[in-house]
Structure formats: structure tokens, C-alpha cells
Design a protein around this motif. Sequence first.
Motif, short mmCIF file in Angstrom:
data_model
loop_
_atom_site.label_atom_id
_atom_site.label_comp_id
_atom_site.label_asym_id
_atom_site.label_seq_id
_atom_site.Cartn_x
_atom_site.Cartn_y
_atom_site.Cartn_z
N GLU A 95 -14.52 9.14 -3.00
CA GLU A 95 -13.47 8.14 -3.13
C GLU A 95 -12.16 8.56 -2.47
O GLU A 95 -11.14 7.90 -2.64
N LEU B 232 -1.05 8.30 -0.25
CA LEU B 232 -1.32 9.32 -1.27
C LEU B 232 -0.89 10.70 -0.78
O LEU B 232 -1.01 11.01 0.42
N HIS C 163 -4.70 6.13 1.60
CA HIS C 163 -3.81 5.14 1.01
C HIS C 163 -4.44 4.52 -0.23
O HIS C 163 -5.66 4.48 -0.36
N THR C 164 -3.59 3.99 -1.10
CA THR C 164 -4.07 3.21 -2.23
C THR C 164 -3.33 1.87 -2.23
O THR C 164 -2.14 1.82 -1.94
N CYS C 165 -4.06 0.83 -2.51
CA CYS C 165 -3.50 -0.53 -2.47
C CYS C 165 -3.88 -1.27 -3.74
O CYS C 165 -5.02 -1.19 -4.20
N ARG D 252 -9.28 8.83 0.03
CA ARG D 252 -8.74 7.96 1.07
C ARG D 252 -7.25 8.28 1.22
O ARG D 252 -6.62 8.75 0.27
N CYS E 253 0.85 -1.19 0.00
CA CYS E 253 0.00 0.00 0.00
C CYS E 253 0.88 1.25 0.00
O CYS E 253 1.97 1.25 0.58
N LEU F 198 -9.07 13.13 -6.44
CA LEU F 198 -10.09 12.08 -6.39
C LEU F 198 -11.47 12.68 -6.16
O LEU F 198 -11.60 13.73 -5.52
#
Length: 167
Positions: free
Chosen positions: A69, A57, A73-75, A71, A54, A65
Motif C-alpha cells: 500500500e 506523505l 501521496h494520499t487523497c 504510495r 492530495c 504503510l
Amino acid sequence: MTDFARFAGQALFYGLVAAGVGYFASRPTLDYFPHDKAQIKLSFAHGANRVQECRKLTPEEIAKLPPRERRPHTCGRERLPIRVQLLLDDVPIYDEVLQPTGLSRDGPARVYRKFEVPPGRHEIIARLRDSGRDDGFDYERRVSLELVPLQSLAIDFRSDQGTFIIR
């Protein structure tokens, strides 16, 4: 045709049907498993580690975003394959690399296998690798036990406990 003949014919017919059902319910005998063997069942579903870690961001990426949507973190979704090995008295009886399920390869890898083994005292070693390493295993369990004829031994992996369950 008299009533007596009709009732006698029906009784004879139903008697023959009942005798046929009774015969085929007990014959021929069917053996599902050999009487002089024991059985080991390996069955579990496990989700390995993700292919990519992960990532946090940046505030600029979060702002780009849509509001629903956003958040921190992005995983990535894709998971690594897992390697499972089962040894009976130091002889491998199962050694496979299992791929994750799902269209995005993000589901758990699953295994269900049965093995016929001779009864007696055995050392069973179950191993699993679910990380990106190239050699060795992340989890291992060794047990010595006595198997009797017609015994069914189940092997499961519990990720929350971090071990194989053998019962």
C-alpha cells in the motif's frame, strides 16, 4: 361435430382475435409529447473536485504503510457537490445543487431532466460550478438558436473538453 364446423369455428375465433389485436394496436392514439412544444433535455454525470487536496506523505508515513500500500501521496475520496443552472431567455428553468453519489460520496453527480418549452428563438445559458467557491460558475455556455415544434435539444457536459455540448 363435423370437421367443417370445427375449422369454421377456429377460423372465426382467430379472425376475431386478429381484428382485436389490430384495433388495439392502432387505437386509442397516444401522444407522448405535445405537438406545439419543443423539448430541452439536460443530461450528464460529472465528478467535481475533491473536498481535500492530495497530500504528499513523509518518508516516515510511507514506511509505516504495508509494503503493498505504499504510495507517495494520499487523497481523500469525498467530492464536492456541483451546482447546475440552466436559463432560458434569462429565466432560470433549472437551478440545483447536486450531491455526489456513492457510499463515500466519491462518485459523480448525475442529472437527467426534461423541459417543455415554446418553440421559437431562444437564448440558452448553461452553467456549472464544481469547485469550492461560493459564487460564480466555473463553466458557462451561451447559445442562441431557433427551436421548432417537436424538436428535442440535448445538453451534455464534457469535463475533458471543459464545456457544455448542445446538439
